[in-house]
Design a protein around this motif. Structure first.
Motif, PDB file in Angstrom:
ATOM      1  N   LYS A 167       0.660  -8.171   3.490  1.00 39.10           N
ATOM      2  CA  LYS A 167      -0.101  -8.416   4.616  1.00 39.10           C
ATOM      3  C   LYS A 167      -0.927  -7.306   5.206  1.00 39.10           C
ATOM      4  N   TRP A 168      -1.188  -6.168   4.277  1.00 45.21           N
ATOM      5  CA  TRP A 168      -2.375  -5.114   4.820  1.00 45.21           C
ATOM      6  C   TRP A 168      -3.196  -5.045   3.737  1.00 45.21           C
ATOM      7  N   SER A 169      -3.180  -5.494   2.522  1.00 42.61           N
ATOM      8  CA  SER A 169      -4.439  -4.955   1.873  1.00 42.61           C
ATOM      9  C   SER A 169      -5.601  -5.560   2.096  1.00 42.61           C
ATOM     10  N   ALA A 199      -2.056 -16.962   7.217  1.00 47.15           N
ATOM     11  CA  ALA A 199      -3.109 -15.954   7.226  1.00 47.15           C
ATOM     12  C   ALA A 199      -4.524 -16.406   7.489  1.00 47.15           C
ATOM     13  N   PHE A 200      -5.000 -17.345   6.560  1.00 46.21           N
ATOM     14  CA  PHE A 200      -6.077 -17.957   6.734  1.00 46.21           C
ATOM     15  C   PHE A 200      -6.445 -18.533   7.971  1.00 46.21           C
ATOM     16  N   ALA A 201      -5.356 -19.307   8.479  1.00 45.80           N
ATOM     17  CA  ALA A 201      -5.485 -19.891   9.838  1.00 45.80           C
ATOM     18  C   ALA A 201      -5.728 -18.940  10.781  1.00 45.80           C
ATOM     19  N   ALA A 202      -5.173 -17.815  10.698  1.00 48.77           N
ATOM     20  CA  ALA A 202      -5.119 -16.676  11.996  1.00 48.77           C
ATOM     21  C   ALA A 202      -6.535 -16.375  12.639  1.00 48.77           C
ATOM     22  N   PRO A 203      -7.586 -16.280  11.925  1.00 49.05           N
ATOM     23  CA  PRO A 203      -8.799 -16.271  12.669  1.00 49.05           C
ATOM     24  C   PRO A 203      -9.181 -17.295  13.711  1.00 49.05           C
ATOM     25  N   GLY A 204      -8.803 -18.438  13.384  1.00 47.71           N
ATOM     26  CA  GLY A 204      -9.044 -19.744  14.128  1.00 47.71           C
ATOM     27  C   GLY A 204      -8.201 -19.594  15.256  1.00 47.71           C
ATOM     28  N   ILE A 205      -6.997 -19.369  14.983  1.00 46.30           N
ATOM     29  CA  ILE A 205      -6.039 -19.143  16.026  1.00 46.30           C
ATOM     30  C   ILE A 205      -6.260 -18.219  17.104  1.00 46.30           C
ATOM     31  N   ILE A 263      13.735 -10.583   7.322  1.00 47.22           N
ATOM     32  CA  ILE A 263      13.873 -10.024   8.679  1.00 47.22           C
ATOM     33  C   ILE A 263      13.214  -8.741   8.467  1.00 47.22           C
ATOM     34  N   GLY A 264      13.721  -7.975   7.230  1.00 47.18           N
ATOM     35  CA  GLY A 264      13.201  -6.393   6.863  1.00 47.18           C
ATOM     36  C   GLY A 264      11.322  -6.830   6.719  1.00 47.18           C
ATOM     37  N   ALA A 265      10.992  -7.655   6.198  1.00 44.85           N
ATOM     38  CA  ALA A 265       9.778  -8.093   5.881  1.00 44.85           C
ATOM     39  C   ALA A 265       9.000  -8.152   6.981  1.00 44.85           C
ATOM     40  N   ALA A 266       9.445  -9.022   8.301  1.00 40.48           N
ATOM     41  CA  ALA A 266       8.741  -8.932   9.389  1.00 40.48           C
ATOM     42  C   ALA A 266       8.373  -7.493  10.028  1.00 40.48           C
ATOM     43  N   THR A 291      21.708  -6.911  -0.632  1.00 41.05           N
ATOM     44  CA  THR A 291      21.165  -7.031   0.436  1.00 41.05           C
ATOM     45  C   THR A 291      20.213  -5.967   0.742  1.00 41.05           C
ATOM     46  N   VAL A 292      20.764  -4.561   0.819  1.00 43.42           N
ATOM     47  CA  VAL A 292      20.305  -3.697   1.171  1.00 43.42           C
ATOM     48  C   VAL A 292      18.945  -3.361  -0.030  1.00 43.42           C
ATOM     49  N   GLY A 293      19.307  -3.435  -1.154  1.00 35.40           N
ATOM     50  CA  GLY A 293      18.058  -3.366  -2.312  1.00 35.40           C
ATOM     51  C   GLY A 293      16.967  -4.135  -2.046  1.00 35.40           C
ATOM     52  N   TYR A 294      17.421  -5.664  -1.732  1.00 37.59           N
ATOM     53  CA  TYR A 294      16.424  -6.503  -1.671  1.00 37.59           C
ATOM     54  C   TYR A 294      15.678  -6.322  -0.230  1.00 37.59           C
ATOM     55  N   SER A 295      16.212  -5.678   0.735  1.00 38.02           N
ATOM     56  CA  SER A 295      15.634  -5.611   2.281  1.00 38.02           C
ATOM     57  C   SER A 295      14.559  -4.295   1.966  1.00 38.02           C
ATOM     58  N   LEU A 296      14.862  -3.417   1.054  1.00 37.05           N
ATOM     59  CA  LEU A 296      14.068  -2.121   1.014  1.00 37.05           C
ATOM     60  C   LEU A 296      13.003  -2.578   0.139  1.00 37.05           C
ATOM     61  N   HIS A 297      13.237  -3.193  -0.769  1.00 45.52           N
ATOM     62  CA  HIS A 297      11.952  -3.787  -1.819  1.00 45.52           C
ATOM     63  C   HIS A 297      10.995  -4.595  -0.874  1.00 45.52           C
ATOM     64  N   CYS A 298      11.504  -5.399   0.170  1.00 41.28           N
ATOM     65  CA  CYS A 298      10.742  -6.248   0.859  1.00 41.28           C
ATOM     66  C   CYS A 298       9.574  -5.543   1.535  1.00 41.28           C
ATOM     67  N   ILE A 299      10.040  -4.458   1.997  1.00 40.98           N
ATOM     68  CA  ILE A 299       9.358  -3.501   2.987  1.00 40.98           C
ATOM     69  C   ILE A 299       8.154  -3.378   1.976  1.00 40.98           C
ATOM     70  N   THR A 300       8.364  -2.805   0.975  1.00 39.98           N
ATOM     71  CA  THR A 300       7.296  -2.525   0.048  1.00 39.98           C
ATOM     72  C   THR A 300       6.285  -3.567  -0.522  1.00 39.98           C
ATOM     73  N   PHE A 301       7.027  -4.699  -0.726  1.00 36.98           N
ATOM     74  CA  PHE A 301       6.350  -6.102  -1.302  1.00 36.98           C
ATOM     75  C   PHE A 301       5.355  -6.500  -0.249  1.00 36.98           C
ATOM     76  N   TYR A 302       5.926  -6.567   1.140  1.00 35.66           N
ATOM     77  CA  TYR A 302       5.177  -7.289   2.062  1.00 35.66           C
ATOM     78  C   TYR A 302       4.076  -6.337   2.595  1.00 35.66           C
ATOM     79  N   TYR A 303       4.192  -5.030   2.613  1.00 40.65           N
ATOM     80  CA  TYR A 303       3.098  -4.002   2.766  1.00 40.65           C
ATOM     81  C   TYR A 303       1.760  -4.594   2.243  1.00 40.65           C
ATOM     82  N   ILE A 304       1.924  -4.659   0.807  1.00 40.63           N
ATOM     83  CA  ILE A 304       0.482  -5.164   0.262  1.00 40.63           C
ATOM     84  C   ILE A 304       0.297  -6.440   0.473  1.00 40.63           C
TER      85      ILE A 304
END
Length: 434
Positions: A272-274, A40-46, A387-390, A257-270
């Protein structure tokens, strides 16, 4: 004298060599955190070097998560088939190669390819280190060790992000991946010399010299030897990679699998987007980036304290409690804040609760899957979650831009992933780890 090396490990006090191995597992998980935040830090340079927009950059950044997902699913089974230690070592080699080649990329396409390769290695390694941590720890030490292993991620994200920021002051974005490749190479001899194969793997795989090799592992961990091995369980003799989808384990596999996938949607929202959300409220990019650091600090503290809760109250109910608390924290994040300290406090509590729940899930993987398919089951669940996190940042982006929703309803919708995960865990029955 006991004839089951698993019982020797469960009943004996933790030795210094066991804790050294656990510390290395923590550090390996920190590589994951470093990789995600440093990119994420490298992204602006890329983006600046190749003149690409956010859409194309998003595809490049998502490749690592996709690679991690497939790596966990495909290579997680290798740890059950060939051993935990060889899998960790092999994945470290793949990671080092991927990070090294990323420094040679001349286009977004080639960079995405090398990020995918790196992600494959990380994904396979994550499944293996979870099994190692579960199988080399005593009953009393396992909950603490598992929680410490999982908080390696936010620690790596925090420390790695800081290192990446310093490196970028004197070099272009490639120095971040150069550092990652060097750090990965350093871990190869450390794992080779300090982390033995787990005795539990020899017990279920039963090579010709299983007793001798199990005792060598026990000796490396400074634990007493056994005089023999218990009879091989009939179902272990027929073990295959499809066991996690067969009656008896199918329900556990689906719920975790379903539980972890659903939680990752919430986890990576913060995660990636905060920074973007805070920047849109008028703060500078460095100020917005500091908010993400506080999310990871909260994650490290929450994950560490959660280990003590699991030791006293078990895995299931504390994890459900943190999932519900995470739902509330992420929803409240949608209310916004009137100051930078307010934003930092908001993301601190989201990190605290959501990462504590991640600790609970990793412990549930260790208890939900028997040793013969522990890495396979863990890899499958983690892979589906990544994959859900992506898709998590993509979903949030669609809600913001296409649907035109403001911050509060988007945050509430994204928080529902953790609530759905809590409902999945309600139906889960956990066994004692073997």
């Amino acid at each position: 004298m006991l004839n089951d090396p698993r019982e020797v490990i469960r009943q004996s006090p933790m030795t210094a060599r066991q804790w050294i191995a656990v510390v290395l597992m923590i550090a390996l998980n920190a590589l994951d955190g470093f990789d995600v935040l440093s990119s994420a830090f490298a992204a602006p340079g890329i983006a600046k070097e190749w003149g690409i927009g956010r859409d194309a950059l998003g595809v490049v950044l998502s490749m690592e998560l996709i690679g991690m997902g497939f790596g966990s699913i495909v290579l997680g089974g290798a740890a059950d088939r060939f051993g935990r230690r060889p899998t960790v070592l092999g994945c470290l080699v793949v990671m080092a190669v991927g990070m090294g080649l990323a420094t040679t990329a001349s286009s977004p396409t080639t960079l995405g390819l090398w990020r995918l390769l790196t992600g494959l290695g990380i994904g396979g390694m994550l499944a293996a280190i979870n099994a190692v941590t579960a199988e080399i720890c005593s009953n009393k030490g396992r909950s603490l060790a598992m929680s410490l292993m999982v908080i390696g991620y936010p620690i790596g994200a925090t420390v790695g992000g800081t290192i990446a920021a310093l490196l970028l002051k004197s070099g272009d974005w490639r120095v971040v991946f150069e550092f990652g490749a060097i750090a990965t190479l350093v871990f190869i001899p450390l794992v080779f010399f300090l982390v033995p194969e787990t005795p539990a793997w020899f017990l279920v795989s039963r090579p010709a010299d299983a007793l001798e090799r199990a005792n060598r592992s026990l000796a490396a961990l400074r634990l007493p030897a056994v005089t023999g091995l218990p009879p091989m369980e009939p179902e272990a003799a027929r073990a295959s990679l499809l066991d996690i989808l067969r009656p008896g384990l199918l329900g556990t596999t689906l719920l975790l699998t379903v539980g972890y996938s659903l939680h990752c949607i919430t986890f990576y929202y913060i995660l990636k987007w905060s920074p973007k959300i805070v920047a849109d409220f008028g703060y500078t990019q460095p100020q917005a980036a500091s908010v993400l650091v506080w999310a990871n600090i909260g994650g490290a503290i929450g994950g560490g304290l959660f280990g003590f809760l699991m030791h006293k109250f078990g895995i299931k109910w504390p994890t459900i409690a943190m999932l519900v608390a995470g739902t509330v924290a992420v929803s409240l994040f949608g209310l916004g804040a009137e100051s930078l300290p307010g934003w930092r406090l908001a993301v601190f509590f989201t990190g605290f609760t959501t990462n504590a729940a991640i600790v609970g899930f990793y412990s549930a993987f260790a208890h939900g899957f028997p040793a013969k398919v522990r890495a396979t089951g863990t890899g499958f669940a983690i892979g589906a979650g990544r994959i859900g996190a992506a898709g998590s940042p993509i979903l949030a982006g669609e809600l913001f831009h296409t649907a035109g929703l403001p911050l509060l309803p988007v945050s509430i919708i994204m928080a529902l992933g953790s609530l759905g995960a809590a409902l999945a865990l309600l139906a889960l029955r956990l066994r004692e780890a073997h």
